[in-house]
Design an enzyme around this catalytic site. Structure first.
Site, PDB file in Angstrom:
ATOM      1  N   PHE A  12       0.821  -1.209   0.000  1.00  0.00           N
ATOM      2  CA  PHE A  12       0.000   0.000   0.000  1.00  0.00           C
ATOM      3  C   PHE A  12       0.857   1.262   0.000  1.00  0.00           C
ATOM      4  O   PHE A  12       0.819   2.065  -0.945  1.00  0.00           O
ATOM      5  CB  PHE A  12      -0.935  -0.059   1.216  1.00  0.00           C
ATOM      6  CG  PHE A  12      -1.440   1.261   1.701  1.00  0.00           C
ATOM      7  CD1 PHE A  12      -1.980   2.201   0.828  1.00  0.00           C
ATOM      8  CD2 PHE A  12      -1.394   1.566   3.053  1.00  0.00           C
ATOM      9  CE1 PHE A  12      -2.446   3.430   1.290  1.00  0.00           C
ATOM     10  CE2 PHE A  12      -1.858   2.786   3.527  1.00  0.00           C
ATOM     11  CZ  PHE A  12      -2.379   3.722   2.650  1.00  0.00           C
ATOM     12  N   ILE A  13       1.680   1.440   1.020  1.00  0.00           N
ATOM     13  CA  ILE A  13       2.506   2.647   1.101  1.00  0.00           C
ATOM     14  C   ILE A  13       3.620   2.596   0.061  1.00  0.00           C
ATOM     15  O   ILE A  13       3.890   3.576  -0.641  1.00  0.00           O
ATOM     16  CB  ILE A  13       3.080   2.823   2.518  1.00  0.00           C
ATOM     17  CG1 ILE A  13       1.953   3.008   3.537  1.00  0.00           C
ATOM     18  CG2 ILE A  13       4.043   4.021   2.575  1.00  0.00           C
ATOM     19  CD1 ILE A  13       2.414   3.070   4.990  1.00  0.00           C
ATOM     20  N   ASP A  32       9.990  -6.781  -3.353  1.00  0.00           N
ATOM     21  CA  ASP A  32       8.804  -7.263  -2.642  1.00  0.00           C
ATOM     22  C   ASP A  32       8.693  -8.776  -2.798  1.00  0.00           C
ATOM     23  O   ASP A  32       9.043  -9.319  -3.862  1.00  0.00           O
ATOM     24  CB  ASP A  32       7.533  -6.594  -3.193  1.00  0.00           C
ATOM     25  CG  ASP A  32       6.421  -6.524  -2.169  1.00  0.00           C
ATOM     26  OD1 ASP A  32       5.950  -7.593  -1.741  1.00  0.00           O
ATOM     27  OD2 ASP A  32       6.027  -5.405  -1.790  1.00  0.00           O
ATOM     28  N   GLY A  37       1.962  -7.490  -0.308  1.00  0.00           N
ATOM     29  CA  GLY A  37       1.835  -6.609  -1.462  1.00  0.00           C
ATOM     30  C   GLY A  37       1.099  -7.296  -2.607  1.00  0.00           C
ATOM     31  O   GLY A  37       0.857  -8.506  -2.575  1.00  0.00           O
ATOM     32  N   ASP A  59      12.875 -11.611  -0.821  1.00  0.00           N
ATOM     33  CA  ASP A  59      12.530 -11.479   0.600  1.00  0.00           C
ATOM     34  C   ASP A  59      13.670 -10.798   1.347  1.00  0.00           C
ATOM     35  O   ASP A  59      14.839 -11.167   1.170  1.00  0.00           O
ATOM     36  CB  ASP A  59      12.282 -12.881   1.175  1.00  0.00           C
ATOM     37  CG  ASP A  59      11.514 -12.855   2.478  1.00  0.00           C
ATOM     38  OD1 ASP A  59      11.923 -12.107   3.393  1.00  0.00           O
ATOM     39  OD2 ASP A  59      10.524 -13.596   2.590  1.00  0.00           O
ATOM     40  N   ILE A  60      13.334  -9.827   2.182  1.00  0.00           N
ATOM     41  CA  ILE A  60      14.377  -9.126   2.950  1.00  0.00           C
ATOM     42  C   ILE A  60      15.018 -10.031   3.995  1.00  0.00           C
ATOM     43  O   ILE A  60      16.053  -9.676   4.571  1.00  0.00           O
ATOM     44  CB  ILE A  60      13.833  -7.853   3.631  1.00  0.00           C
ATOM     45  CG1 ILE A  60      12.672  -8.175   4.579  1.00  0.00           C
ATOM     46  CG2 ILE A  60      13.420  -6.823   2.591  1.00  0.00           C
ATOM     47  CD1 ILE A  60      12.226  -7.001   5.434  1.00  0.00           C
ATOM     48  N   TYR A 147       4.591  -6.661  17.568  1.00  0.00           N
ATOM     49  CA  TYR A 147       4.839  -5.735  16.455  1.00  0.00           C
ATOM     50  C   TYR A 147       5.483  -4.450  16.948  1.00  0.00           C
ATOM     51  O   TYR A 147       6.483  -3.987  16.390  1.00  0.00           O
ATOM     52  CB  TYR A 147       3.525  -5.419  15.735  1.00  0.00           C
ATOM     53  CG  TYR A 147       3.658  -4.328  14.706  1.00  0.00           C
ATOM     54  CD1 TYR A 147       4.316  -4.561  13.502  1.00  0.00           C
ATOM     55  CD2 TYR A 147       3.140  -3.057  14.940  1.00  0.00           C
ATOM     56  CE1 TYR A 147       4.460  -3.553  12.552  1.00  0.00           C
ATOM     57  CE2 TYR A 147       3.277  -2.051  14.000  1.00  0.00           C
ATOM     58  CZ  TYR A 147       3.934  -2.297  12.814  1.00  0.00           C
ATOM     59  OH  TYR A 147       4.086  -1.296  11.881  1.00  0.00           O
ATOM     60  N   LYS A 151       9.329  -2.776  16.021  1.00  0.00           N
ATOM     61  CA  LYS A 151       9.559  -1.450  15.439  1.00  0.00           C
ATOM     62  C   LYS A 151      10.443  -0.590  16.336  1.00  0.00           C
ATOM     63  O   LYS A 151      11.212   0.247  15.840  1.00  0.00           O
ATOM     64  CB  LYS A 151       8.228  -0.757  15.164  1.00  0.00           C
ATOM     65  CG  LYS A 151       7.307  -1.515  14.213  1.00  0.00           C
ATOM     66  CD  LYS A 151       7.961  -1.853  12.888  1.00  0.00           C
ATOM     67  CE  LYS A 151       7.922  -0.711  11.916  1.00  0.00           C
ATOM     68  NZ  LYS A 151       8.445  -1.078  10.584  1.00  0.00           N
ATOM     69  N   VAL A 177      -1.817   5.134   8.766  1.00  0.00           N
ATOM     70  CA  VAL A 177      -1.841   5.612   7.385  1.00  0.00           C
ATOM     71  C   VAL A 177      -3.034   4.994   6.646  1.00  0.00           C
ATOM     72  O   VAL A 177      -3.356   3.817   6.821  1.00  0.00           O
ATOM     73  CB  VAL A 177      -0.531   5.251   6.668  1.00  0.00           C
ATOM     74  CG1 VAL A 177      -0.504   5.869   5.271  1.00  0.00           C
ATOM     75  CG2 VAL A 177       0.674   5.724   7.489  1.00  0.00           C
TER      76      VAL A 177
END
Length: 335
Positions: A12-13, A32, A37, A59-60, A147, A151, A177
């Protein structure tokens, strides 16, 4: 013009950032793995901008993938993460692997490849059990969910890397957001797309608690604005800082439901007959959230381009148009 990596660029972002940056003339790499996504979010970019937009599916959590994606890049906008407090409560291990392990991979890649600046999506959930309003960047509490904890760890890692390896970062603490392309169909859908979908389907939206909980809902274009300011700032005092990314407005969930209903009635008067239902509070949710945006104003010259209500009108217009397109497509396919 710069070459910019957007991780989570099909989300989305991320997809909104990719679209904006490509239209500004930048060369954009999108990384991504499509866990949250969607290809449809970037399909137009792939078709219309083959020379300035590139997709790397990966993948990160793979360091080699991070190195590949960041090679030759000037800046990184790190949006990839597993969002949702309920998701993290249901599966803290995966949330930790992506949000901390993947974040560290990207941070090390940025260090090794000497990226000019690493800008990342932080979260208002970091404020945890701190009850002060408005939320000020240097005054946080204890995290209330896995979560939120991940962060917070990301912010600490970025700070350590800046001091240890002489890197530049800017962290943007996003506050709720919303906007075009936000997925209303996920089991972890955010409240605004979920309520819009339910009202448009003539179904009663479900409010957790009595509806008095409040949020600083932030329209996507304000988030894009903050990311751009973080990219271009040359103010040395602005670097290696965390900033609230918000509107600075407080809206209760009851007000939100009323606003969405009121706007949607313009499109379909039948929605006037739909009223919300109420359920228990959700585990891990904070009662109230309101951002101070004074720091962003001071160091980044930030002034939100959209109020909450104006952003909500634009968002509902987008969803209604998409809904109309899909209905037309279904009718055409059935001929």
């Amino acid at each position: 013009m710069s070459k910019i990596l957007v991780t989570g660029g099909a989300g989305f972002i991320g997809s909104n950032l990719c679209e904006y940056l490509v239209n500004k003339g930048h060369c954009v790499i999108c990384l991504d793995n499509f866990s949250t996504g969607h290809m449809e979010n970037i399909a137009a970019l792939m078709e219309n901008h083959p020379c300035s937009f590139q997709l790397i599916e990966g993948d990160i959590r793979s360091f080699e993938t991070c190195i590949k994606a960041a090679s030759g890049v000037d800046y990184i906008l790190h949006e990839a993460a597993l969002g949702s407090i309920p998701r993290s409560i249901n599966d803290p291990i995966t949330t930790n692997d992506v949000n901390i392990g993947g974040f560290l991979n990207m941070l090390v890649a940025a260090r090794d490849l000497k990226i000019k600046r690493f800008i990342f999506a932080a979260s208002s959930s970091t404020y945890g059990d701190n009850k002060d309003l408005p939320k000020v960047e240097n005054n946080i509490g204890k995290p209330m969910s896995p979560y939120a904890l991940t962060k917070l760890v990301d912010e600490l890692y970025a700070d350590v890397f800046a001091k240890t390896y002489d890197m530049e970062f800017i962290g943007l603490r996003y506050f709720n957001v919303f906007g075009r392309r936000q997925d209303p169909n996920s089991m972890y859908a955010a409240v605004i797309p979920l309520f819009i979908k339910q009202y448009m389907s003539l179904k009663q939206p479900r409010i957790n608690g009595d509806g008095s909980n409040s949020r600083d809902f932030t329209y996507i274009d304000n988030v894009i604005q903050m990311n751009e300011l973080a990219l271009i700032t040359s103010n040395p005092h602005a670097i290696n800082q965390i900033y609230n990314t918000a509107c600075g407005e407080r809206t209760t969930i009851n007000q939100l439901a009323s606003f969405i209903k009121g706007i949607l009635i313009r499109y379909n008067p039948e929605i006037s007959n739909i009223n919300p239902i109420y359920g228990p509070n959700r585990t891990g949710d904070i009662p109230h959230s309101l951002a101070s945006i004074e720091k962003a104003k001071k160091y980044l010259d930030y002034m939100p381009s959209y109020t909450f209500y104006k952003g909500l009108e634009e968002t509902i217009k987008w969803y209604w148009n998409e809904y109309a397109k899909k209905k037309a497509s279904i009718r055409y396919d059935n001929i």
